[in-house]
Design an enzyme around this catalytic site. Structure first.
Site, PDB file in Angstrom:
ATOM      1  N   SER A  48      -5.941   0.306  -0.675  1.00  0.00           N
ATOM      2  CA  SER A  48      -6.563   1.628  -0.717  1.00  0.00           C
ATOM      3  C   SER A  48      -7.953   1.613  -1.334  1.00  0.00           C
ATOM      4  O   SER A  48      -8.785   2.470  -1.026  1.00  0.00           O
ATOM      5  CB  SER A  48      -5.670   2.610  -1.483  1.00  0.00           C
ATOM      6  OG  SER A  48      -5.429   2.158  -2.802  1.00  0.00           O
ATOM      7  N   GLY A  85      -1.763   0.923   0.249  1.00  0.00           N
ATOM      8  CA  GLY A  85      -0.405   0.484  -0.040  1.00  0.00           C
ATOM      9  C   GLY A  85      -0.126  -0.970   0.261  1.00  0.00           C
ATOM     10  O   GLY A  85       0.952  -1.471  -0.056  1.00  0.00           O
ATOM     11  N   ASN A 113      -1.254  -4.134  -5.799  1.00  0.00           N
ATOM     12  CA  ASN A 113       0.041  -3.483  -5.573  1.00  0.00           C
ATOM     13  C   ASN A 113       1.209  -4.417  -5.874  1.00  0.00           C
ATOM     14  O   ASN A 113       2.280  -3.968  -6.291  1.00  0.00           O
ATOM     15  CB  ASN A 113       0.127  -2.961  -4.137  1.00  0.00           C
ATOM     16  CG  ASN A 113      -0.751  -1.740  -3.913  1.00  0.00           C
ATOM     17  OD1 ASN A 113      -0.872  -0.884  -4.791  1.00  0.00           O
ATOM     18  ND2 ASN A 113      -1.373  -1.655  -2.755  1.00  0.00           N
ATOM     19  N   ASP A 194      -6.496  10.992  -9.801  1.00  0.00           N
ATOM     20  CA  ASP A 194      -5.345  10.098  -9.971  1.00  0.00           C
ATOM     21  C   ASP A 194      -5.648   8.977 -10.969  1.00  0.00           C
ATOM     22  O   ASP A 194      -4.751   8.267 -11.391  1.00  0.00           O
ATOM     23  CB  ASP A 194      -4.883   9.528  -8.627  1.00  0.00           C
ATOM     24  CG  ASP A 194      -5.912   8.630  -7.945  1.00  0.00           C
ATOM     25  OD1 ASP A 194      -6.941   8.276  -8.562  1.00  0.00           O
ATOM     26  OD2 ASP A 194      -5.690   8.282  -6.764  1.00  0.00           O
ATOM     27  N   HIS A 197      -8.428   5.621  -8.087  1.00  0.00           N
ATOM     28  CA  HIS A 197      -9.340   5.463  -6.957  1.00  0.00           C
ATOM     29  C   HIS A 197     -10.707   6.057  -7.286  1.00  0.00           C
ATOM     30  O   HIS A 197     -10.781   7.178  -7.787  1.00  0.00           O
ATOM     31  CB  HIS A 197      -8.766   6.150  -5.705  1.00  0.00           C
ATOM     32  CG  HIS A 197      -7.479   5.562  -5.257  1.00  0.00           C
ATOM     33  ND1 HIS A 197      -6.259   6.119  -5.577  1.00  0.00           N
ATOM     34  CD2 HIS A 197      -7.220   4.452  -4.523  1.00  0.00           C
ATOM     35  CE1 HIS A 197      -5.295   5.378  -5.049  1.00  0.00           C
ATOM     36  NE2 HIS A 197      -5.856   4.363  -4.419  1.00  0.00           N
TER      37      HIS A 197
END
Length: 220
Positions: A48, A85, A113, A194, A197
């Site tokens: 991402s 993801g 991730n 968040d 990002h």
């Protein structure tokens, strides 16, 4: 300084893990390069952070990297191959399609991730090695983009996770960006709500970090 940046960012990563889990929307695969555009390709191959999660089209770091290259007189085309993801396993499944593009340079931004999900570090390392093995025969320059993890994963796990990138870069003689978000992680105004990002302006900063690493590797 880098350690402070990583510490601040790792706290935000912990909150994001709880909020996001494994439910990020996956981005579509990149379109094949246009046959009429014969510029050498730079492929941003990642998750991402490369895909531009949460910002408008045209505001990802690869988009801003393209602008920096154009302004500096480098005739390359940047392809955004980020998929939100993605782990190193899913990236490995896509590696052959990236190699088929015959890129001049690949910015390999995968593994974050894996670490957040607590996957075995040996698996992450092996997957990155296999991705490099698939990309290397194309003759592409492969640049590794490193990441860090929240403190609750423990200093030993974090140190071994960060070492994956350093050791692979040394072993395979690859250029390394130690921490992709070094310029933005400590600046809330450059991060989305968040906490993980970058905003559009944050992606400009990330693009600058990447540009400074890859520019000496390119031909004008």
């Amino acid at each position: 300084m880098v350690e402070d940046v990583r510490a601040a960012f790792s706290l935000l990563l912990a909150a994001c893990l709880l909020a996001c889990g494994d439910h990020q929307d996956r981005e579509p695969a990149p379109a094949p390069p246009e046959a009429s555009d014969r510029r050498p390709l730079i492929v941003a191959f990642g998750n991402s952070l490369s895909a531009g999660f949460g910002v408008d089209p045209g505001e990802s770091y690869p988009d801003y990297l393209q602008k920096l290259l154009d302004e500096a007189g480098y005739r390359y085309r940047v392809v955004n191959a980020g998929v939100s993801g993605d782990t190193t396993s899913s990236g490995l499944a896509r590696a052959a399609s990236i190699a088929a593009m015959k890129p001049a340079l690949v910015i390999l931004e995968l593994g974050g991730n894996d670490g957040l999900r607590g996957l075995p570090l040996e698996q992450t390392q092996a997957n990155l090695e296999r991705i490099v093995d698939i990309l290397a025969p194309t003759g592409a320059t492969i640049v590794l983009a490193g990441m860090t993890l929240p403190p609750n994963y423990g200093p030993d796990y974090i140190a071994r996770f960060e070492a994956i990138y350093h050791n692979l870069a040394v072993r395979r003689k690859l250029p390394l960006i130690p921490f992709l978000l070094e310029r933005v992680a400590r600046h809330p105004e450059l991060m989305q709500s968040d906490g993980i990002h970058p905003t559009a302006e944050g992606n400009r900063c990330v693009a600058r970090t990447v540009f400074e690493t890859i520019a000496p590797l390119l031909e004008r």
